[in-house]
Write a protein that holds these residues in place. Structure first.
Motif, PDB file in Angstrom:
ATOM      1  N   ASN A   1       5.074  12.647  12.511  1.00  0.00           N
ATOM      2  CA  ASN A   1       4.285  11.879  13.365  1.00  0.00           C
ATOM      3  C   ASN A   1       5.002  10.529  13.484  1.00  0.00           C
ATOM      4  OD1 ASN A   1       2.207   9.660  14.089  1.00  0.00           O
ATOM      5  ND2 ASN A   1       1.330  11.629  14.657  1.00  0.00           N
ATOM      6  N   THR A   2       5.368  10.173  14.890  1.00  0.00           N
ATOM      7  CA  THR A   2       6.156   8.830  15.028  1.00  0.00           C
ATOM      8  C   THR A   2       5.467   7.666  14.670  1.00  0.00           C
ATOM      9  OG1 THR A   2       7.492  10.017  16.587  1.00  0.00           O
ATOM     10  CG2 THR A   2       7.535   7.521  16.636  1.00  0.00           C
ATOM     11  N   ARG A   3       3.973   7.607  14.979  1.00  0.00           N
ATOM     12  CA  ARG A   3       3.145   6.225  14.616  1.00  0.00           C
ATOM     13  C   ARG A   3       3.235   6.222  13.153  1.00  0.00           C
ATOM     14  NH1 ARG A   3      -2.272   6.719  16.846  1.00  0.00           N
ATOM     15  NH2 ARG A   3      -1.525   9.002  17.257  1.00  0.00           N
ATOM     16  N   ALA A   4       2.970   7.163  12.397  1.00  0.00           N
ATOM     17  CA  ALA A   4       2.968   7.224  10.884  1.00  0.00           C
ATOM     18  C   ALA A   4       4.332   6.657  10.351  1.00  0.00           C
ATOM     19  CB  ALA A   4       2.689   8.582  10.248  1.00  0.00           C
ATOM     20  N   PHE A   5       5.368   7.075  11.079  1.00  0.00           N
ATOM     21  CA  PHE A   5       6.784   6.793  10.710  1.00  0.00           C
ATOM     22  C   PHE A   5       6.863   5.088  10.761  1.00  0.00           C
ATOM     23  CE2 PHE A   5      11.266   6.483  11.493  1.00  0.00           C
ATOM     24  CZ  PHE A   5      11.731   6.478  10.372  1.00  0.00           C
ATOM     25  N   GLU A   6       6.419   5.092  12.077  1.00  0.00           N
ATOM     26  CA  GLU A   6       6.576   3.464  12.422  1.00  0.00           C
ATOM     27  C   GLU A   6       5.760   2.482  11.629  1.00  0.00           C
ATOM     28  OE1 GLU A   6       6.940   3.514  16.510  1.00  0.00           O
ATOM     29  OE2 GLU A   6       8.973   4.245  16.596  1.00  0.00           O
ATOM     30  N   ALA A   7       4.857   3.043  11.232  1.00  0.00           N
ATOM     31  CA  ALA A   7       4.007   2.163  10.256  1.00  0.00           C
ATOM     32  C   ALA A   7       4.365   1.549   9.031  1.00  0.00           C
ATOM     33  CB  ALA A   7       2.495   2.962  10.192  1.00  0.00           C
ATOM     34  N   LEU A   8       5.635   2.499   8.581  1.00  0.00           N
ATOM     35  CA  LEU A   8       6.308   2.160   7.401  1.00  0.00           C
ATOM     36  C   LEU A   8       7.222   0.773   7.419  1.00  0.00           C
ATOM     37  CD1 LEU A   8       7.475   5.775   6.215  1.00  0.00           C
ATOM     38  CD2 LEU A   8       5.504   4.532   5.406  1.00  0.00           C
ATOM     39  N   PRO A   9       7.141   0.196   6.734  1.00  0.00           N
ATOM     40  CA  PRO A   9       8.219  -0.955   6.629  1.00  0.00           C
ATOM     41  C   PRO A   9       9.449  -0.380   6.712  1.00  0.00           C
ATOM     42  CG  PRO A   9       6.777  -0.945   4.454  1.00  0.00           C
ATOM     43  CD  PRO A   9       6.599   0.484   5.174  1.00  0.00           C
ATOM     44  N   GLU A  10      10.498  -1.276   7.365  1.00  0.00           N
ATOM     45  CA  GLU A  10      11.509  -0.965   7.555  1.00  0.00           C
ATOM     46  C   GLU A  10      12.649  -0.312   6.540  1.00  0.00           C
ATOM     47  OE1 GLU A  10      14.022  -3.646   9.780  1.00  0.00           O
ATOM     48  OE2 GLU A  10      15.727  -2.395   9.762  1.00  0.00           O
TER      49      GLU A  10
ATOM     50  N   VAL B   1       6.526   5.856  -1.046  1.00  0.00           N
ATOM     51  CA  VAL B   1       6.151   6.992  -0.050  1.00  0.00           C
ATOM     52  C   VAL B   1       6.131   8.316  -0.981  1.00  0.00           C
ATOM     53  CG1 VAL B   1       6.644   8.201   1.879  1.00  0.00           C
ATOM     54  CG2 VAL B   1       7.325   5.807   1.994  1.00  0.00           C
ATOM     55  N   GLU B   2       5.107   8.869  -1.172  1.00  0.00           N
ATOM     56  CA  GLU B   2       4.604  10.029  -1.947  1.00  0.00           C
ATOM     57  C   GLU B   2       4.342  11.085  -0.973  1.00  0.00           C
ATOM     58  OE1 GLU B   2       4.754  10.662  -5.218  1.00  0.00           O
ATOM     59  OE2 GLU B   2       4.796   8.671  -6.214  1.00  0.00           O
ATOM     60  N   ILE B   3       5.378  12.220  -1.168  1.00  0.00           N
ATOM     61  CA  ILE B   3       5.119  13.251  -0.003  1.00  0.00           C
ATOM     62  C   ILE B   3       4.576  14.451  -1.166  1.00  0.00           C
ATOM     63  CG2 ILE B   3       6.055  14.868   1.487  1.00  0.00           C
ATOM     64  CD1 ILE B   3       8.070  12.686   2.176  1.00  0.00           C
TER      65      ILE B   3
ATOM     66  N   ALA C   1      -1.762  15.490   9.792  1.00  0.00           N
ATOM     67  CA  ALA C   1      -0.707  15.541   8.524  1.00  0.00           C
ATOM     68  C   ALA C   1       0.420  14.770   9.113  1.00  0.00           C
ATOM     69  CB  ALA C   1      -0.234  17.078   8.083  1.00  0.00           C
ATOM     70  N   PRO C   2       0.784  13.581   8.328  1.00  0.00           N
ATOM     71  CA  PRO C   2       1.906  12.672   8.887  1.00  0.00           C
ATOM     72  C   PRO C   2       3.248  13.401   9.142  1.00  0.00           C
ATOM     73  CG  PRO C   2       1.416  12.181   6.672  1.00  0.00           C
ATOM     74  CD  PRO C   2       0.512  13.273   6.895  1.00  0.00           C
ATOM     75  N   ILE C   3       3.394  14.386   8.127  1.00  0.00           N
ATOM     76  CA  ILE C   3       4.939  15.283   8.233  1.00  0.00           C
ATOM     77  C   ILE C   3       4.661  16.653   8.165  1.00  0.00           C
ATOM     78  CG2 ILE C   3       4.961  14.629   5.812  1.00  0.00           C
ATOM     79  CD1 ILE C   3       7.975  14.204   6.182  1.00  0.00           C
ATOM     80  N   GLY C   4       5.411  17.520   8.578  1.00  0.00           N
ATOM     81  CA  GLY C   4       5.485  18.967   8.282  1.00  0.00           C
ATOM     82  C   GLY C   4       6.781  19.666   8.521  1.00  0.00           C
TER      83      GLY C   4
ATOM     84  N   ALA D   1       0.699  -1.369   0.004  1.00  0.00           N
ATOM     85  CA  ALA D   1      -0.004  -0.083   0.072  1.00  0.00           C
ATOM     86  C   ALA D   1       0.958   1.283   0.100  1.00  0.00           C
ATOM     87  CB  ALA D   1      -1.004   0.034   1.122  1.00  0.00           C
ATOM     88  N   ALA D   2       0.698   2.155  -0.990  1.00  0.00           N
ATOM     89  CA  ALA D   2       1.396   3.406  -0.958  1.00  0.00           C
ATOM     90  C   ALA D   2       0.881   4.218  -0.077  1.00  0.00           C
ATOM     91  CB  ALA D   2       1.439   4.128  -2.376  1.00  0.00           C
ATOM     92  N   ALA D   3       2.041   5.196   0.682  1.00  0.00           N
ATOM     93  CA  ALA D   3       1.798   6.114   1.748  1.00  0.00           C
ATOM     94  C   ALA D   3       1.706   7.310   0.783  1.00  0.00           C
ATOM     95  CB  ALA D   3       2.599   5.976   2.863  1.00  0.00           C
ATOM     96  N   ASN D   4       0.560   7.899   0.880  1.00  0.00           N
ATOM     97  CA  ASN D   4       0.613   9.337   0.204  1.00  0.00           C
ATOM     98  C   ASN D   4       0.294  10.478   1.350  1.00  0.00           C
ATOM     99  OD1 ASN D   4       0.352   8.986  -2.522  1.00  0.00           O
ATOM    100  ND2 ASN D   4      -1.570   7.892  -2.142  1.00  0.00           N
ATOM    101  N   TRP D   5       1.637  10.850   1.759  1.00  0.00           N
ATOM    102  CA  TRP D   5       1.966  12.199   2.793  1.00  0.00           C
ATOM    103  C   TRP D   5       1.470  13.304   2.332  1.00  0.00           C
ATOM    104  CZ3 TRP D   5       6.210  10.302   6.151  1.00  0.00           C
ATOM    105  CH2 TRP D   5       5.961   8.906   6.883  1.00  0.00           C
TER     106      TRP D   5
END
Ligand code: PCA
Length: 326
Positions: free
Chosen positions: A237-246, A58-60, A83-86, A23-27
């Motif tokens: 956001n740490t949770r959004a970051f940690e939800a990404l695969p390593e 990961v599309e920002i 917003a996951p990132i800013g 699943a792609a992350a669209n941030w």
């Protein structure tokens, strides 16, 4: 036998996971400053680097100039996961903890070399304070040195007595007060209007912001104090970051380290370039008089003492680490 069956089962599960399209992350990424600003350009490049390194997983999408969230809301929008990132100006968080304002004290660290040493000394504490709010620091990049813009030549603080002075954080408010001026908070994007309508008469900011706001339209004197180098920081956001695969987390951290190095270089490179642009557009560029330099140094000493009072032991350790690193 049981052991083999177990192994082949986990093998099958792992295989299935790899076979599924990730699943792609669209941030969405809110940032405070406009597209012509080097910070925004650096972040746009960072977003491209992340997309390339993760094969588009990961599309920002960068929303510049406060278009998604206004500057005062960006940090909380990331903390709450809206917003996951800013990006924010680090010293805008001074009301949460004094460590965020350590880069906004006049003449504590006023060259790139000093700013780098101060960042090295303060980064662990900044990261710790952010982590306590569920935020992860990705990178931070300084603005060029902060210098004065005025309508008349500035020979001493007396020339600013009673002037309404544009501020962008608590430290610039305090500086204005200590120089006898009256501070007014104005976002970078609103500078031209604030001068045009007479809300403010003078300001202290980088040559970059001077140029992006076309300071020659409303001021005529640039006094090159280069008093400190405040930083913008990019947080996730740490949770959004940690939800990404390593592997994607690693790609993000890698791109962040590259963006930090690139950003510091862009900042240093444009200091002289943007001062030249101010001059080409008719501004008088001068060095501070001895009197003004002495007064500003005193303001810096007062603000350092006030900061140390507020920041306590933690703050003292940061300053000691900074001084031993210089
Ligand atoms: N530009 C931003 C922050 C510091 C700077 O150089 C501003 O003026 O708002």
């Amino acid at each position: 036998m049981t052991f083999i069956a177990f192994r082949s089962l986990t093998g099958a599960v792992a295989g299935a996971a790899f076979a599924l399209p990730a699943a792609a992350a669209n941030w969405d990424m809110p940032t405070p400053y406009g597209d012509s600003v080097f910070h925004t350009q650096n972040i746009t490049q960072f977003a491209e680097d992340v997309a390339a390194a993760t094969d588009g997983a990961v599309e920002i999408t960068v929303h510049s100039a406060g278009s998604l969230y206004a500057h005062p809301e960006i940090k909380d929008s990331v903390r709450r996961g809206l917003a996951p990132i800013g990006e924010v100006l680090m010293s805008r968080l001074a009301n949460e903890d004094p460590v965020f304002a350590v880069d906004s004290i006049p003449f504590l660290a006023s060259s790139y070399e000093e700013a780098e040493a101060l960042w090295e000394a303060s980064r662990p504490l900044v990261e710790k304070k952010l982590a306590a709010q569920g935020l992860t620091l990705l990178f931070a990049v300084p603005w060029p040195g902060q210098s004065l813009y005025s309508q008349e030549p500035l020979t001493s603080a007396a020339d600013l007595e009673g002037a309404s002075f544009r501020a962008y954080n608590a430290a610039t408010e305090r500086l204005a007060q200590l120089m006898g001026a009256v501070p007014t908070q104005v976002e970078a994007g609103d500078i031209p209007t604030a001068f045009a309508t007479g809300r403010v008469d003078a300001m202290i900011t980088s040559p970059s912001t001077g140029v992006s706001s076309q300071a020659w339209d409303f001021t005529s004197h640039y006094t090159d104090t280069q008093a400190w180098l405040p930083k913008n920081m990019v947080i996730v956001n740490t949770r959004a970051f940690e939800a990404l695969p390593e592997d994607q987390r690693a790609a993000l951290l890698d791109a962040a380290a590259t963006a930090e190095t690139r950003g510091w270089e862009m900042s240093a490179a444009e200091t002289e370039e943007k001062i030249a642009t101010l001059e080409e557009n008719g501004m008088t560029v001068s060095q501070p008089s001895d009197e003004l330099a002495t007064e500003l140094a005193e303001v810096g000493e007062t603000m350092t003492a006030e900061w140390l009072d507020e920041a306590g032991d933690e703050g003292r350790q940061v300053i000691e680490a900074y001084q031993s690193g210089m």
